[in-house]
Design an enzyme around this catalytic site. Sequence first.
Site, PDB file in Angstrom:
ATOM      1  N   ILE A 132      35.474  76.775  39.330  1.00 44.58           N
ATOM      2  CA  ILE A 132      36.129  77.747  38.433  1.00 44.58           C
ATOM      3  C   ILE A 132      35.225  78.957  38.155  1.00 44.58           C
ATOM      4  CG2 ILE A 132      35.453  76.819  36.170  1.00 44.58           C
ATOM      5  CD1 ILE A 132      38.449  77.012  35.382  1.00 44.58           C
ATOM      6  N   ASN A 166      23.734  68.085  41.541  1.00 45.23           N
ATOM      7  CA  ASN A 166      23.001  67.884  40.290  1.00 45.23           C
ATOM      8  C   ASN A 166      23.246  66.441  39.887  1.00 45.23           C
ATOM      9  OD1 ASN A 166      22.098  70.608  39.961  1.00 45.23           O
ATOM     10  ND2 ASN A 166      24.166  71.170  39.354  1.00 45.23           N
ATOM     11  N   GLN A 182      23.429  68.369  35.626  1.00 43.50           N
ATOM     12  CA  GLN A 182      24.805  67.883  35.836  1.00 43.50           C
ATOM     13  C   GLN A 182      25.574  68.025  34.524  1.00 43.50           C
ATOM     14  OE1 GLN A 182      25.197  63.784  37.153  1.00 43.50           O
ATOM     15  NE2 GLN A 182      27.411  63.968  37.434  1.00 43.50           N
ATOM     16  N   HIS A 190      29.832  65.138  42.247  1.00 42.36           N
ATOM     17  CA  HIS A 190      30.396  66.180  43.116  1.00 42.36           C
ATOM     18  C   HIS A 190      29.268  66.912  43.822  1.00 42.36           C
ATOM     19  CE1 HIS A 190      29.617  67.838  39.127  1.00 42.36           C
ATOM     20  NE2 HIS A 190      29.317  68.968  39.732  1.00 42.36           N
ATOM     21  N   PHE A 191      29.538  67.300  45.061  1.00 39.55           N
ATOM     22  CA  PHE A 191      28.626  68.171  45.793  1.00 39.55           C
ATOM     23  C   PHE A 191      29.159  69.595  45.709  1.00 39.55           C
ATOM     24  CE2 PHE A 191      27.786  64.096  47.878  1.00 39.55           C
ATOM     25  CZ  PHE A 191      26.402  64.090  47.895  1.00 39.55           C
ATOM     26  N   HIS A 192      28.271  70.520  45.429  1.00 38.94           N
ATOM     27  CA  HIS A 192      28.617  71.940  45.524  1.00 38.94           C
ATOM     28  C   HIS A 192      28.438  72.338  46.990  1.00 38.94           C
ATOM     29  CE1 HIS A 192      28.231  72.868  41.079  1.00 38.94           C
ATOM     30  NE2 HIS A 192      27.601  71.713  41.148  1.00 38.94           N
TER      31      HIS A 192
HETATM   32  P1  5GP Z   1      27.444  70.547  37.592  1.00 37.96           P
HETATM   33  O1  5GP Z   1      26.498  71.351  36.764  1.00 37.96           O
HETATM   34  O2  5GP Z   1      28.021  69.370  36.836  1.00 37.96           O
HETATM   35  O3  5GP Z   1      26.840  70.159  38.917  1.00 37.96           O
HETATM   36  O4  5GP Z   1      28.608  71.515  37.979  1.00 37.96           O
HETATM   37  C1  5GP Z   1      29.875  71.486  37.423  1.00 37.96           C
HETATM   38  C2  5GP Z   1      30.660  72.615  38.047  1.00 37.96           C
HETATM   39  O5  5GP Z   1      32.014  72.444  37.687  1.00 37.96           O
HETATM   40  C3  5GP Z   1      30.243  73.996  37.545  1.00 37.96           C
HETATM   41  O6  5GP Z   1      29.839  74.796  38.656  1.00 37.96           O
HETATM   42  C4  5GP Z   1      31.477  74.540  36.856  1.00 37.96           C
HETATM   43  O7  5GP Z   1      31.681  75.912  37.074  1.00 37.96           O
HETATM   44  C5  5GP Z   1      32.602  73.696  37.449  1.00 37.96           C
HETATM   45  N1  5GP Z   1      33.710  73.466  36.533  1.00 37.96           N
HETATM   46  C6  5GP Z   1      33.631  73.148  35.213  1.00 37.96           C
HETATM   47  N2  5GP Z   1      34.869  72.999  34.690  1.00 37.96           N
HETATM   48  C7  5GP Z   1      35.739  73.203  35.711  1.00 37.96           C
HETATM   49  C8  5GP Z   1      37.164  73.187  35.787  1.00 37.96           C
HETATM   50  O8  5GP Z   1      37.878  72.933  34.823  1.00 37.96           O
HETATM   51  N3  5GP Z   1      37.723  73.455  36.993  1.00 37.96           N
HETATM   52  C9  5GP Z   1      36.960  73.735  38.107  1.00 37.96           C
HETATM   53  N4  5GP Z   1      37.601  74.012  39.228  1.00 37.96           N
HETATM   54  N5  5GP Z   1      35.609  73.763  38.064  1.00 37.96           N
HETATM   55  C10 5GP Z   1      35.019  73.507  36.881  1.00 37.96           C
END
Ligand code: 5GP
Length: 103
Positions: A30, A82, A89, A95-97
């Site tokens: 997002i 993360n 995280q 999840h993988f980016h």
């Molecule tokens: P993390 O820091 O947990 O590795 O990354 C979480 C990712 O999820 C972030 O890059 C953030 O922008 C994304 N994200 C958070 N909320 C949502 C959402 O409601 N929808 C989508 N598509 N991505 C999200």
Amino acid sequence: MNCIFCQIIKREKPAKIYCEDKEIIVFSDIFPRALIHLLVCPKTHYLSLMDIPDELLLGLFKKIREMAKELNIEDNFRVLLNNGALSGQIVEHLHFHFMSNAS
Ligand code: 5GP
Ligand code: ZN
């Protein structure tokens, strides 16, 4: 369970879905931090890389390779995980980016 990604998987929350199969879903982040910024997730809720079965881990990486080929960016992409709140995280669903600035 109050998990945003589980809500996306169940279609209770909208997302731009790139692809999915029985076990894996891929959708756009997002708040993209690259021209292509997709999140590659198992459909089953796991918090950590330490928890997921080997087969599923292999499936996630196979999917990543498939996507790189499809998008024609085999030589220009990044994968980031993360793992754990201390590492950054935020969403507690593994999840993988998958990111690339290829245009
Ligand atoms: P993390 O820091 O947990 O590795 O990354 C979480 C990712 O999820 C972030 O890059 C953030 O922008 C994304 N994200 C958070 N909320 C949502 C959402 O409601 N929808 C989508 N598509 N991505 C999200
Ligand atoms: Zn979840």
